[in-house]
Design an enzyme around this catalytic site. Structure first.
Site, PDB file in Angstrom:
ATOM      1  N   LYS A  85      11.870   3.011   3.198  1.00 31.89           N
ATOM      2  CA  LYS A  85      12.202   2.402   1.684  1.00 31.89           C
ATOM      3  C   LYS A  85      13.496   1.542   2.123  1.00 31.89           C
ATOM      4  CE  LYS A  85      10.624   6.092  -1.296  1.00 31.89           C
ATOM      5  NZ  LYS A  85      10.668   7.097  -0.186  1.00 31.89           N
ATOM      6  N   PHE A  86      13.270   0.653   3.036  1.00 27.43           N
ATOM      7  CA  PHE A  86      14.462  -0.476   3.173  1.00 27.43           C
ATOM      8  C   PHE A  86      14.840  -1.221   2.029  1.00 27.43           C
ATOM      9  CE2 PHE A  86      12.098   0.095   7.357  1.00 27.43           C
ATOM     10  CZ  PHE A  86      13.376   0.420   8.406  1.00 27.43           C
TER      11      PHE A  86
HETATM   12  N1  5IU Z   1       7.433   9.436  -2.353  1.00 29.30           N
HETATM   13  C1  5IU Z   1       7.209  10.075  -3.560  1.00 29.30           C
HETATM   14  N2  5IU Z   1       7.151   9.152  -4.699  1.00 29.30           N
HETATM   15  C2  5IU Z   1       7.428   7.890  -4.422  1.00 29.30           C
HETATM   16  C3  5IU Z   1       7.639   7.243  -3.267  1.00 29.30           C
HETATM   17  C4  5IU Z   1       7.518   8.073  -2.292  1.00 29.30           C
HETATM   18  O1  5IU Z   1       6.627  11.148  -3.976  1.00 29.30           O
HETATM   19  O2  5IU Z   1       7.292   7.308  -5.311  1.00 29.30           O
HETATM   20  I1  5IU Z   1       7.705   5.290  -3.194  1.00 29.30           I
HETATM   21  C5  5IU Z   1       7.022  10.416  -1.004  1.00 29.30           C
HETATM   22  C6  5IU Z   1       8.365  11.265  -1.006  1.00 29.30           C
HETATM   23  C7  5IU Z   1       7.572  12.245  -0.044  1.00 29.30           C
HETATM   24  C8  5IU Z   1       6.135  12.183  -0.366  1.00 29.30           C
HETATM   25  O3  5IU Z   1       7.727  12.020   1.311  1.00 29.30           O
HETATM   26  O4  5IU Z   1       5.890  10.744  -0.934  1.00 29.30           O
HETATM   27  C9  5IU Z   1       5.460  13.172  -1.550  1.00 29.30           C
HETATM   28  O5  5IU Z   1       5.469  14.492  -1.282  1.00 29.30           O
HETATM   29  P1  5IU Z   1       5.108  15.561  -2.057  1.00 29.30           P
HETATM   30  O6  5IU Z   1       3.696  15.416  -1.908  1.00 29.30           O
HETATM   31  O7  5IU Z   1       5.463  16.750  -1.115  1.00 29.30           O
HETATM   32  O8  5IU Z   1       5.451  15.498  -3.196  1.00 29.30           O
END
Ligand code: 5IU
Length: 251
Positions: A85-86
């Protein structure tokens, strides 16, 4: 718009996913290289990309990372997806890509916010170019977490400004809400990808503002691939869970 630098194309990424025959991206939110290597070996046949947060790995060591995670993933036809997430200006994002964890040396796809300006995409690609590699950027258009500030107008501006960029393979959408995904798909068209976190067969597992939707509904609404973390890595049987998510997202 031609990027002026070589990128990993949407077609190449979609082909790689088709060859793996799965639309599941594993969010390997674990703390050590061994844990990530172990889950990769266990569920690798059911995933098309390995999504990491490399700054959360306690024992990060580049040589071990390349030997125990990156090369095995490549052998399995799995793309490396660093969810960094730069968000900074282009030049700083380039520095971060080339920093301690050498993201540019191994990641095929990275995430970025559009908030700082379009040059972030160029900065990230400049880093890949310096390493003699190609990759692509997935830009956050929506998020799955409750209370986030990426509203509809922001989402539309993000999509409009990135649509013509060769260096952007697609967008992150809110997997927890199928109507958000279909709205995003209608903005995006078919030329770019939509990747959706916020997916779990058990919505009760959501913690700390996360929200969850069903993998089949996300794909039906227009997602190219679902991002699943807890649903697989916290399951008592990760292999069976990964297989189940892959089946839920198959045609
Ligand atoms: N992730 C999110 N929501 C977002 C974004 C990224 O959950 O809006 I952008 C990431 C955070 C984690 C993964 O690394 O996706 C989701 O993990 P879980 O399935 O354990 O919630």
């Amino acid at each position: 718009m031609s990027a002026g630098y070589a990128c990993l194309s949407v077609d190449e990424i979609r082909l790689s996913m088709e060859e793996k025959g799965t639309r599941v991206i594993l969010a390997a939110d674990l703390f050590t290289i061994s844990e990530i290597s172990h889950i990769l070996n266990e569920v690798g046949r059911h995933i098309c990309m390995l999504k990491t947060h490399v700054d959360g790995i306690h024992d990060f060591d580049l040589d071990r990372w390349m030997d125990e995670v990156v090369r095995p993933a490549r052998k399995m036809g799995i793309l490396l997806f660093e969810d960094r997430k730069f968000a900074d200006i282009g030049h700083v994002s380039k520095i971060q890509m080339l920093g301690h964890q050498r993201i540019a040396d191994w990641a095929d796809v990275v995430t970025a916010h559009r908030i700082s300006g379009p040059d972030i995409v160029e900065g990230i690609h400049d880093a890949w170019r310096e390493c003699g590699r190609r990759g692509s950027v997935a830009v956050l258009a929506q998020m799955s977490s409750s209370g986030n500030l990426l509203d509809e107008e922001y989402c539309r501006k993000v999509v409009d400004s990135c649509r013509g960029m060769d260096g952007v393979c697609g967008f992150i959408g809110n997997g927890s809400n199928p109507s958000n995904i279909s709205e995003l798909r209608s903005l995006v068209g078919s030329d770019k990808m939509i990747l959706t976190p916020g997916i779990n067969l058990n919505s009760g597992e959501a913690r700390m503002g996360q929200r969850y939707g069903h993998p089949r509904e996300a794909i039906a609404a227009g997602s190219d691939a679902v991002i699943v973390g807890s649903g697989i890595i916290r399951n008592a049987e990760p292999l069976a869970a990964a297989k189940k998510y892959a089946e839920e997202t198959s045609a």
